[in-house]
Design a protein around this motif. Sequence first.
Motif, PDB file in Angstrom:
ATOM      1  N   ASN A 168     -59.701 -22.845  44.836  1.00 44.08           N
ATOM      2  CA  ASN A 168     -60.413 -24.013  45.371  1.00 44.08           C
ATOM      3  C   ASN A 168     -61.502 -24.439  44.401  1.00 44.08           C
ATOM      4  N   LEU A 169     -61.800 -25.732  44.420  1.00 42.79           N
ATOM      5  CA  LEU A 169     -62.935 -26.210  43.642  1.00 42.79           C
ATOM      6  C   LEU A 169     -64.210 -25.845  44.392  1.00 42.79           C
ATOM      7  N   ALA A 170     -65.199 -25.391  43.669  1.00 40.32           N
ATOM      8  CA  ALA A 170     -66.492 -25.112  44.303  1.00 40.32           C
ATOM      9  C   ALA A 170     -67.094 -26.444  44.773  1.00 40.32           C
ATOM     10  N   PRO A 171     -67.948 -26.424  45.791  1.00 39.86           N
ATOM     11  CA  PRO A 171     -68.519 -27.675  46.293  1.00 39.86           C
ATOM     12  C   PRO A 171     -69.224 -28.482  45.194  1.00 39.86           C
ATOM     13  N   ALA A 224     -54.564 -22.532  40.181  1.00 38.32           N
ATOM     14  CA  ALA A 224     -54.711 -23.988  40.166  1.00 38.32           C
ATOM     15  C   ALA A 224     -55.307 -24.412  41.498  1.00 38.32           C
ATOM     16  N   TYR A 225     -56.160 -25.428  41.448  1.00 37.05           N
ATOM     17  CA  TYR A 225     -56.889 -25.799  42.672  1.00 37.05           C
ATOM     18  C   TYR A 225     -56.017 -26.631  43.616  1.00 37.05           C
ATOM     19  N   THR A 226     -56.208 -26.375  44.905  1.00 34.65           N
ATOM     20  CA  THR A 226     -55.372 -27.037  45.914  1.00 34.65           C
ATOM     21  C   THR A 226     -56.086 -28.212  46.579  1.00 34.65           C
ATOM     22  N   ASN A 227     -57.300 -28.528  46.125  1.00 30.89           N
ATOM     23  CA  ASN A 227     -58.074 -29.587  46.802  1.00 30.89           C
ATOM     24  C   ASN A 227     -57.464 -30.971  46.588  1.00 30.89           C
ATOM     25  N   PHE A 228     -57.626 -31.805  47.590  1.00 29.85           N
ATOM     26  CA  PHE A 228     -57.257 -33.210  47.459  1.00 29.85           C
ATOM     27  C   PHE A 228     -58.548 -34.023  47.430  1.00 29.85           C
TER      28      PHE A 228
END
Lengths: 399, 320
Positions: free
Chosen positions: A127-130, A155-159
Amino acid sequence: MLLPTRHLHALIITALIFVLIGAVRLVTFNIHYFDPFNNGIRDYEITDILFSQLRDPERVDREDRIVLVHVAKPQRAEIAELLTKIGSRSPRVIGVDILFSGRKDPVGDSLLAAAISATPSIVMASNLAPYDGQRKGIPGMIYSDSIFTRGARSAYTNFLAGTDRTVRLFNPFITTLDGRQEVSFGAALAQAYAPDRVGKLRWQRGERPVRINYSGGYRGFLRVDGGAILETEAEDPLAVFRDRIVIIGFIDSQEPDAPIEDRYFTPLNEVYTGRSLPDMYGAVIHANIVSMILDGSYIFELPGWLEALLVVGFTYVNVLVIHRIYHRLPDSYHGVTRVMQLVELFCFFFIVALLFYHFRLKIDFSTGFLALVLAYDIVMIYESFIRKRIPALNPPDHV
Amino acid sequence: MCKAFILLFFPLLLCGQVRDVPLVMYATGPIDYEGGTPGTSVSVYTGTYLTGQGALSLGEDATLEAVSGDRFVRLSEPGRYPISELFEQEPKSDGFIDRFINFVRRGLDQSASTEDLEHAYQENQGNISGLGDAGLSGLLPFGGSLFPVITTFTWPEDDAATSYRLRVVDSLTEAVVLTATARDTSVQLDLAGLYLQDDRRYYWEVFPNAAPSNTPSRLGAQAPAVAGTRIYFTFRTRDRSEVLAPVTELSIYRGTASEAQRRLLEAMALEEADYLYAADRAYRDGLAQEPDNPVIRRAYAAFLSRWNQRSRARTMIQLR
């Protein structure tokens, strides 16, 4: 002295319309009392209608390069066994859309770590950090425990949307504040399958957000239940994984009462405005992204300047016509203008929908539609209020 | 094994139009495919290509989803299905222009008079109906806050269930507060007697207990009617009369001779204070007093609609 022409009047009215639109947006978007209203309006795009209402629901866009594997809430040892079984069938790449934070039981952890390191092509979710508002960027990443990520790619899963907003965009690549270049989950999977496609995407788009062209819900993807794979002793059910992209994650049914876990709003949601339930699991969104990258079927968007130019031109021409109707047909101004607006709205919406549907070309013409609606009133305000008070806007014989 | 291999990959080598070869997108349960040679069959799994003119045999609890080209079929009933007939019928499909016109027509329906709005509400399968009851149909209480009183938990019937297991769980700690097994589709609980903390969120859920099945999961299959839905509520130790005080002090409340009208006012106050279950009871009590009172019926329908109980809301409107 230069006499005011109808073009000058039309220009002034057009300018007034855009000033009013700007003022309305400034007010409604900045006063927190309007927040519930704004959330509804902000989280809505005209193309949502096209995705949710104008697609043919009977047709399924089949994607046979990706297999989705549903795991409910398994133990880490079970995931390890699943990875070993799937990995033995030579899939092109396995994406694990599960974040393994911390260590739980030593046996399960070591089995999973061993299975991950034994799988040649695997992408682990991170995840990307805030977002750091002060430094204006992503400070870093949140990975699974180091025992699992050793030697595996993350790999980051954020949208580009939270769980309460519609997922329309994703960032294929991001450079964090510490200078590390990170890749999104979907892009990483596509890269393992077709590196040239992702290279092209990086070259064309860089780190700009990319609009997701949803090929459909999960009916179009090959789906397997992880529990069934663990239970089976047969070889044949595992043949499906050979040479395919495998995404392991939480992908329950699409029934309305299915768990909301890792489920997002997408433009495919039948209810495109107001309250509804999230309609797609994260893993299925990743599958859509992978499919889009592999096919190169991106949504095209007009450059901002060209869109703005079109909107201004459209508004100007309409103001010119409506202003003329005001003077030439004062008795039927109301009726004629309203009919004209309705017909134009209908026709332009149809054209916008058609361009999106057939050519994947997205034109955001909502400002133009709003300007068209406002033109009627602004012409009247201009003629009855502003023009009468500014003599320079009138010819010498005009009272 | 060899046959399965041929079935899986042979079409890829031979067929120019691979997308038209039916592909099994999801399969669970016992499914056999007779590929044309009488008396021989192979098992069908996700990823199997269905070539030739054979037939599929679905056993009990089997589900199959397949796509040929852009046509989709889903089979869940046991039986024998010839491949040639599976994709024979074109799915009901409108052209883009038809769908566009329908969308505009629905929009116009919704923009018309109140009467038309109700008509549109009943007719539309699109934006108005949306996801219908959002999985909440037949469930009570369906959210909000609960008083420390005897509360009837109700859920819809599941055909396969012989009994039901109800759980009340602390949403923060996941600690199970209560587990009960019921024969019927409702159970009465005295919340005052449970170890529930004031102002804390809990959820309740029901699992049907059925005869053992080989079905591993409900992925892709129709979900059981009741399992999987967690209904969150907040337990508050306030007294009902305290919540209703602003209404019971009104002159209109004290002055009216109609018990139904009192219940209506109470229901509104209870909903305002987020006591949805109590509000629902108040509406029902009001309707029990005056079943044909159009004001209560409409107000109740609007209440149900607001809280995603749209099937019941529709029934209220239709029974006018």
